[in-house]
Every structure is written in structure tokens, then in C-alpha cells.
Design a protein around this motif. Sequence first.
Motif, PDB file in Angstrom:
ATOM      1  N   ALA A 174       0.822  -1.218   0.000  1.00 37.11           N
ATOM      2  CA  ALA A 174       0.000   0.000   0.000  1.00 37.11           C
ATOM      3  C   ALA A 174       0.853   1.263   0.000  1.00 37.11           C
ATOM      4  N   VAL A 175       1.857   1.325   0.889  1.00 37.66           N
ATOM      5  CA  VAL A 175       2.645   2.560   1.002  1.00 37.66           C
ATOM      6  C   VAL A 175       3.547   2.757  -0.206  1.00 37.66           C
ATOM      7  N   TYR A 176       3.788   1.705  -0.980  1.00 39.60           N
ATOM      8  CA  TYR A 176       4.621   1.841  -2.181  1.00 39.60           C
ATOM      9  C   TYR A 176       3.853   2.510  -3.323  1.00 39.60           C
ATOM     10  N   ASP A 177       2.524   2.432  -3.261  1.00 41.60           N
ATOM     11  CA  ASP A 177       1.668   2.948  -4.335  1.00 41.60           C
ATOM     12  C   ASP A 177       1.395   4.435  -4.131  1.00 41.60           C
ATOM     13  N   PRO A 178       1.897   5.334  -5.004  1.00 42.62           N
ATOM     14  CA  PRO A 178       1.680   6.769  -4.825  1.00 42.62           C
ATOM     15  C   PRO A 178       0.211   7.163  -4.932  1.00 42.62           C
ATOM     16  N   ILE A 179      -0.559   6.444  -5.758  1.00 42.53           N
ATOM     17  CA  ILE A 179      -1.981   6.762  -5.893  1.00 42.53           C
ATOM     18  C   ILE A 179      -2.711   6.484  -4.581  1.00 42.53           C
ATOM     19  N   PHE A 180      -2.430   5.340  -3.980  1.00 41.76           N
ATOM     20  CA  PHE A 180      -3.059   5.012  -2.695  1.00 41.76           C
ATOM     21  C   PHE A 180      -2.673   6.022  -1.625  1.00 41.76           C
ATOM     22  N   MET A 181      -1.393   6.368  -1.567  1.00 40.51           N
ATOM     23  CA  MET A 181      -0.942   7.310  -0.553  1.00 40.51           C
ATOM     24  C   MET A 181      -1.577   8.686  -0.756  1.00 40.51           C
ATOM     25  N   GLY A 182      -1.772   9.088  -2.026  1.00 38.60           N
ATOM     26  CA  GLY A 182      -2.433  10.355  -2.300  1.00 38.60           C
ATOM     27  C   GLY A 182      -3.874  10.351  -1.835  1.00 38.60           C
ATOM     28  N   ARG A 183      -4.582   9.258  -2.098  1.00 34.86           N
ATOM     29  CA  ARG A 183      -5.969   9.149  -1.654  1.00 34.86           C
ATOM     30  C   ARG A 183      -6.070   9.100  -0.134  1.00 34.86           C
ATOM     31  N   LEU A 184      -5.146   8.397   0.486  1.00 39.09           N
ATOM     32  CA  LEU A 184      -5.135   8.334   1.947  1.00 39.09           C
ATOM     33  C   LEU A 184      -4.886   9.713   2.540  1.00 39.09           C
ATOM     34  N   SER A 185      -3.956  10.444   1.954  1.00 38.99           N
ATOM     35  CA  SER A 185      -3.659  11.794   2.421  1.00 38.99           C
ATOM     36  C   SER A 185      -4.877  12.702   2.295  1.00 38.99           C
ATOM     37  N   SER A 186      -5.583  12.612   1.180  1.00 39.70           N
ATOM     38  CA  SER A 186      -6.778  13.429   0.972  1.00 39.70           C
ATOM     39  C   SER A 186      -7.873  13.053   1.964  1.00 39.70           C
ATOM     40  N   ALA A 187      -8.026  11.735   2.211  1.00 42.51           N
ATOM     41  CA  ALA A 187      -9.052  11.293   3.158  1.00 42.51           C
ATOM     42  C   ALA A 187      -8.786  11.801   4.569  1.00 42.51           C
ATOM     43  N   LEU A 188      -7.507  11.996   4.891  1.00 44.02           N
ATOM     44  CA  LEU A 188      -7.132  12.499   6.223  1.00 44.02           C
ATOM     45  C   LEU A 188      -7.127  14.022   6.282  1.00 44.02           C
ATOM     46  N   GLY A 189      -7.472  14.674   5.163  1.00 48.67           N
ATOM     47  CA  GLY A 189      -7.553  16.123   5.142  1.00 48.67           C
ATOM     48  C   GLY A 189      -6.273  16.840   4.778  1.00 48.67           C
ATOM     49  N   LYS A 216      -3.300  17.785   1.844  1.00 45.03           N
ATOM     50  CA  LYS A 216      -3.079  17.914   0.406  1.00 45.03           C
ATOM     51  C   LYS A 216      -1.581  17.790   0.146  1.00 45.03           C
ATOM     52  N   PHE A 217      -1.199  16.598  -0.234  1.00 43.64           N
ATOM     53  CA  PHE A 217       0.220  16.335  -0.472  1.00 43.64           C
ATOM     54  C   PHE A 217       0.344  15.472  -1.714  1.00 43.64           C
ATOM     55  N   HIS A 218       1.282  15.837  -2.574  1.00 41.69           N
ATOM     56  CA  HIS A 218       1.484  15.084  -3.810  1.00 41.69           C
ATOM     57  C   HIS A 218       2.546  14.009  -3.608  1.00 41.69           C
ATOM     58  N   PHE A 219       2.189  12.776  -3.935  1.00 39.83           N
ATOM     59  CA  PHE A 219       3.128  11.656  -3.840  1.00 39.83           C
ATOM     60  C   PHE A 219       3.491  11.196  -5.238  1.00 39.83           C
ATOM     61  N   ASP A 220       4.767  10.933  -5.449  1.00 43.41           N
ATOM     62  CA  ASP A 220       5.197  10.303  -6.690  1.00 43.41           C
ATOM     63  C   ASP A 220       6.009   9.055  -6.352  1.00 43.41           C
ATOM     64  N   GLN A 221       6.299   8.254  -7.389  1.00 38.17           N
ATOM     65  CA  GLN A 221       6.984   6.981  -7.158  1.00 38.17           C
ATOM     66  C   GLN A 221       8.380   7.169  -6.580  1.00 38.17           C
ATOM     67  N   GLY A 222       9.029   8.268  -6.937  1.00 38.91           N
ATOM     68  CA  GLY A 222      10.359   8.515  -6.396  1.00 38.91           C
ATOM     69  C   GLY A 222      10.364   8.687  -4.896  1.00 38.91           C
ATOM     70  N   LEU A 223       9.231   9.141  -4.352  1.00 43.93           N
ATOM     71  CA  LEU A 223       9.115   9.325  -2.901  1.00 43.93           C
ATOM     72  C   LEU A 223       8.635   8.049  -2.209  1.00 43.93           C
ATOM     73  N   THR A 224       7.558   7.466  -2.737  1.00 45.73           N
ATOM     74  CA  THR A 224       6.943   6.330  -2.041  1.00 45.73           C
ATOM     75  C   THR A 224       7.759   5.047  -2.139  1.00 45.73           C
ATOM     76  N   LEU A 225       8.657   4.935  -3.116  1.00 41.01           N
ATOM     77  CA  LEU A 225       9.413   3.690  -3.243  1.00 41.01           C
ATOM     78  C   LEU A 225      10.299   3.429  -2.030  1.00 41.01           C
TER      79      LEU A 225
END
Length: 457
Positions: free
Chosen positions: A170-185, A187-196
Motif C-alpha cells: 500500500a505505502v509503495y503505491d503513490p496513488i493510494f498514498m495520495g488518496r489516503l492523504s486526501s481522506a485524512l484532510g 493535500k500532499f502530492h506523492f510520486d513513485q520517487g518518494l513512495t518507493l
Amino acid sequence: MTAVSTPAGALSDADRNWRRFVLFRVLFNSRFYYPVLAVLFLDLGLTPSEYTLLNFAWAIAIVFTDLPAGVLADRIGRKPLVVSSAIFMILEMALLAIAPRNGGIALLVCCFGNRILSGMAEGMASGADEALVFDSLAERGRSAEWPSVLEQVVRWQGVGLVIAMLVGGAVYDPIFMGRLSSALGFKFHFDQGLTLRFPIYLNLVTALITLWTALGLREPGTRARQCVPGDEGASGAEMTAWHLVKTAGTWIVKTPAALFVIVAGVLIDSVSRLFLTFSSTYFRIIDLPEATFGIIGAALGLLSLVVSPMARRMVTRNSMTKNYLLLGVMALAGLTGAAVRWHYWGLAFVIPIWGAMMALDYIVSYYLNNLVDSSHRATVLSFNGVAVNLGYGFISLLFALALKAVRNGGSTQEAVARGFALLPPWLLFAAILCAIAFRRQYRRLSVIPPAAEAAAP
């Protein structure tokens, strides 16, 4: 984990050690990067060939570390080796955390160092942790509880694997982390270079907890130094490293039960582990969507809840030869079914292969720890570790040659599928050779009594 009733007073060293042993094994083996291992290294910037060579270096590092570590454990104590293993785990994760993405030679050096340290950590822990706990129990006359401790290890390692597979994927996936961040209120952009690197950071934290766990282990106050025949006067501190290796190796060769445990274990482990190494490719072959791979891995981890009590019943009710026969049949049935390549339903054949692997670890550990005396225990367990890794390396080399022969210009995936069809006959052929080699000892092996049932720790 339920505690055994102990005499009044502080928790005994035996109870303290087995609890920390279970926690150590769970933390050490539940890696958050397992569901994305190959993808992680490739996303860092390695080529597939570089990644393959690094895994070969990892296996070689285990082979060359395992036996010397076992000798040291028998000479200077088990705890220093377990602590060193945890320290190397921290170093391997730190190297991967700072490895520069697409960093060329610098990236390759960091990843190479990671694989070498990882292999050395595996080799140092192999045998030493088990020997420490078994000796702690034996010191208090509680060695009959060893099957129960192994059951706890298998069960909780499965739980840890489930958590690692789900969280790591889950934490490796930038899309999942972006959605999780939005759900928690947030606004942070995740890319693969960060989440890997997120699974790496999580593993670095667990590595620190692993070190804390290892530091809390306590070396048994006394360890029986029982010499094997012909070894009187060469025990204890007077033993040289070479003498320990020679004595342990000679004991294995001259003890049919121990030799059978190792040889039969290597045969089942090597073929089963090879298949599981290519499990994600098999999932693609039977048309399973990639999004399900992590969920499947987590579900397989839950099998430990079934396998651990099953393995315990096997050693308490069956003879040694019957147990190995059952595991061999399970692995052979799974590999045969997988070779058919049934779409979707082929997933069912992974279950007996995975279950046989998990039960095999339990059974090999139980029999070897009960057969060998304390003075050579870690060295003998290290011999088993070396044999297992050499067996896996050998079958991997044969499989690579087979893939090259059957490819005929086709795709890699199709070549792997054809290679899977070769595994069942190879396992059957190897099993027949093993049966022929041990035919004279069959009656002696068959009458080795099952373990006495022990109260669960």
C-alpha cells in the motif's frame, strides 16, 4: 502468546528468551518490501541483469557466513551472533535508504552492499537464535516445549507477513498514498520517487526494534558439553573452529537421522522455493490481475494459523519418515497442478506448496535440535542452512539452463511456464534417489518416536 506457569519470582530466562525469539523472528522476516522487492530495485534504477546478479551475491553471502557463524556461536555464545545479525539488518536497510535513484555505479555499490549485508545477517541469525532458546529450555528441563515454541514462531511469522505484505504494497503505491492523504484532510502530492522508499523506512524502524529484542536475550548460564564418540578431551573452549566444523560434519554423516533430515529437507525446499520465487510470474500465467498479488501473499501468510498446529501434530503423532512423505506429496501435488496452468483456479495449487514450505521449516528445526547435543547445535544448524542455500542455488542454475533450452524464441513468460512442467518429475526423481540412498536406514528412521506433547508456552 500465553505464558507457561513458572515458579514464583521473576520471569525465567527460558520464558524471556522464547518470547523474544518469537518477536525477533517475526521482525527479522516480515519485510515491508517483500511484495514489491523486484519492482523496488528496478525502480531505483537497476537493470534486470544487475538485480539477478545481486540476488546471487545475496545467496553466496549466506553460504559463506552461515557455517562460520555457527562455529562462533558454539565457541563464544549465541547472543553475540544474534545481536550482530540485527546490527547488520540496520546497516543493510540504511544503505538502501540512501541509495541514489538512477545513481549509476553509486547505486550499484549501495545495492550490492545491501545484498551482502542482508545475506550476512541471515547467516549470522541462522541456528544461533534457535540454539540459544533450545538451550535455555533444556537448562530448565523444558526441552519438550520446543515444538510449542516453533508453533508460536510459525503462527506469528504468518501474521507478521500478512501485515508486511498489505502495508508494504500500500505505502509503495503513490496513488493510494495520495488518496489516503486526501481522506485524512491533507493535500500532499506523492510520486513513485518518494513512495518507493516508504517500505524501506518502515523496515529500518523494525530493524531497530529487532536490535532491541536481540539485546534482551540472555545466554544460558550453563551449556552441556557432551562430546561425540572419539571427541573426548576436545570440548569447550579448547575446540578450534576447524575442529568444531569437522566434528559437526562427521556427526551429521555418521548420524543417519540427521543426514536424512537435512537431505530430504533440501530436496523439498529447493524445488518449492524455486516455484515460489516465480510465483508472481505464475499468477500472470493463470491470468490473475496484478492488483491481487499483494492480497494473495497476505492470504497465504494466514495459512500459518493452520500450518503451525498441523506441523506440531505431525511431530507428536507421526514418525519422521511419514512426515517427510506427507510434505513431499503435498509439494508434488501442488507442483503437478500448477504445471497444468488452469486459469484463475490454478491459484489453489499454490496452497499445498506454500503449506509444505512452512511446515518443513518447523519439522527440520524440531528434529535437528532434538538430535544434536548443545556443544555442536549451532554448527549443525548452520550446516543445514548452507545445504539449503546450496540446494536452492543448484536447482536455480538447472532451471535457468532449462529455461534457455525450452524458450525457442518464445516469450520469457512462456518459457517459465514450460519450466514449471519440469519441476514435478525432478522432485519425484530426487525423492526416489533419496529413498534408495537411505533404504538401509529406513527401519531405523521409521521407529524414531514422535515428540512428546508439551504444554503450549
